[in-house]
Write an enzyme that holds these catalytic residues in place. Structure first.
Site, PDB file in Angstrom:
ATOM      1  N   LYS A  52      20.259  27.911  17.336  1.00  9.01           N
ATOM      2  CA  LYS A  52      20.621  27.758  18.748  1.00  9.01           C
ATOM      3  C   LYS A  52      21.400  26.458  18.952  1.00  9.01           C
ATOM      4  O   LYS A  52      22.384  26.412  19.684  1.00  9.01           O
ATOM      5  CB  LYS A  52      19.350  27.780  19.619  1.00  9.01           C
ATOM      6  CG  LYS A  52      18.726  29.175  19.703  1.00  9.01           C
ATOM      7  CD  LYS A  52      17.318  29.180  20.257  1.00  9.01           C
ATOM      8  CE  LYS A  52      16.700  30.576  20.166  1.00  9.01           C
ATOM      9  NZ  LYS A  52      15.286  30.629  20.578  1.00  9.01           N
ATOM     10  N   GLN A  96      10.461  27.008  22.690  1.00  8.34           N
ATOM     11  CA  GLN A  96      10.381  27.933  21.555  1.00  8.34           C
ATOM     12  C   GLN A  96       8.937  28.415  21.385  1.00  8.34           C
ATOM     13  O   GLN A  96       8.026  27.616  21.237  1.00  8.34           O
ATOM     14  CB  GLN A  96      10.876  27.218  20.278  1.00  8.34           C
ATOM     15  CG  GLN A  96      10.994  28.121  19.071  1.00  8.34           C
ATOM     16  CD  GLN A  96      12.054  29.217  19.218  1.00  8.34           C
ATOM     17  OE1 GLN A  96      13.147  28.976  19.715  1.00  8.34           O
ATOM     18  NE2 GLN A  96      11.717  30.412  18.803  1.00  8.34           N
ATOM     19  N   ASP A 119      15.697  31.446  29.427  1.00 12.74           N
ATOM     20  CA  ASP A 119      15.035  32.489  28.626  1.00 12.74           C
ATOM     21  C   ASP A 119      14.503  33.616  29.518  1.00 12.74           C
ATOM     22  O   ASP A 119      14.087  34.660  29.008  1.00 12.74           O
ATOM     23  CB  ASP A 119      13.848  31.879  27.855  1.00 12.74           C
ATOM     24  CG  ASP A 119      14.136  31.772  26.361  1.00 12.74           C
ATOM     25  OD1 ASP A 119      15.076  32.445  25.892  1.00 12.74           O
ATOM     26  OD2 ASP A 119      13.415  31.021  25.674  1.00 12.74           O
TER      27      ASP A 119
END
Ligand code: NAD
Length: 285
Positions: A52, A96, A119
């Protein structure tokens, strides 16, 4: 049978994001910024965060990663998120997952400012997705929809079987398909006779984490098969949840692993962060 090339589409999207970044910088002086929070030493999580970060560098984003030890406290993560919520240089915040067991993941995800929730995991954005309102949509299922669109695969009125019902893959996948007027069935670990369901489907979307779960006798001739799973095989290779070799000849379209849904997930993270940055740029002008 045609391969749905997620790698090629992701590269096209990245190029587009990069040129939008140039325009945004010229017009508003803003550089999109992404903050990533990584807890612990899990090699898969470290690899995803590194991919990422590299993608952010390629398109000209500012990115910062907050790496924290496995035994970190709830308060320390919460303080970092609150700082990122306030930081005007940060447009997107990504935590994450999974987080270690001592951490209350729901509380952490609920603390992220919904306007920076690139997200799409905050209940506010989940609610907007369910009610078909604009918001931030989880990157993996969003990437699947873009891939289907790219190949002109219209889901309207089609029987879609989503296998896997997690909050980050299966459920948002099913909602996006429903919003696009598909007929949607969701299967999971307690589904009785999975094959009975997959055989009815025009489009099968599987994100479970079980190697070779979907076999050739489980799909009807000409079905579209989207493999969201990422698993490490005994020989060290990355494989999906579909027995690709035997299933592919029966499909009209199929995604490979790697090179299918995976690259699209990263492309959607970039595109969601750009969207957040554009909204913030609008607020400041
Ligand atoms: P998860 O463990 O949270 O959820 C798994 C889901 O699969 C659950 O709903 C469970 O009920 C269902 N399931 C498990 N075994 C099953 C079985 N035998 N039959 C039917 N259903 C079964 O996992 P997740 O986070 O949703 O991830 C699922 C897979 O997708 C993993 O392989 C993960 O690596 C992959 N993934 C890929 C991407 C990507 O970018 N391509 C992104 C996220 C997750």
């Amino acid at each position: 049978m045609q391969i749905l090339d997620g790698k090629a589409l992701a590269q096209k999207i990245e190029k587009n994001v990069a040129s939008e970044v140039v325009k945004l910088k010229e017009n508003s002086g803003r550089t999109p910024g992404l903050a990533v929070i990584l807890v612990g030493q899990d090699p898969a999580s470290q690899a995803y965060v590194s991919m990422k970060k590299k993608a952010c560098d390629r398109v000209g984003f500012y990115s910062v990663s907050h790496e924290m030890p496995e035994d970190i406290s709830q308060d320390a993560i919460e303080n970092t998120i609150m700082m990122m919520n306030q930081n005007p240089n940060i447009d997107g915040i990504l935590v994450q997952l999974p987080l270690p067991p001592q951490i209350d993941t729901t509380k952490i995800l609920e603390l992220v400012d919904p306007a920076k929730d690139v997200d799409g995991f905050h209940p506010y954005n989940v609610g907007r997705l369910v009610t078909n309102l604009d918001g931030f949509v989880p990157c993996t299922p969003l990437g699947v929809m873009k891939l289907l669109e790219e190949y002109n695969i219209d889901v309207k009125g089609k029987n879609c079987c989503v296998v896997g019902a997690s909050n980050i893959v299966g459920k948002p996948m099913a909602n996006l398909l429903l919003n696009a007027d598909a007929t949607v069935e969701i299967c999971h670990i307690f589904t009785d006779d999975l094959k009975k369901h997959t055989l009815q489907a025009d489009i099968i979307l599987v994100g479970v984490g079980v190697i070779n779960l979907i076999k050739e006798d489980m799909i009807k001739e000409g079905a579209v098969v989207i493999d969201i799973g990422i698993n490490r095989a005994k020989n060290g290779k990355l494989v999906g949840d579909v027995d690709f070799e035997h299933v592919a000849p029966r499909c009209s379209y199929i995604t490979p692993v790697p090179g299918g849904v995976g690259p699209m997930t990263i492309a959607m993270l970039l595109s969601n962060t750009l969207k957040a940055a554009k909204i913030n740029a609008g607020k400041n002008t």
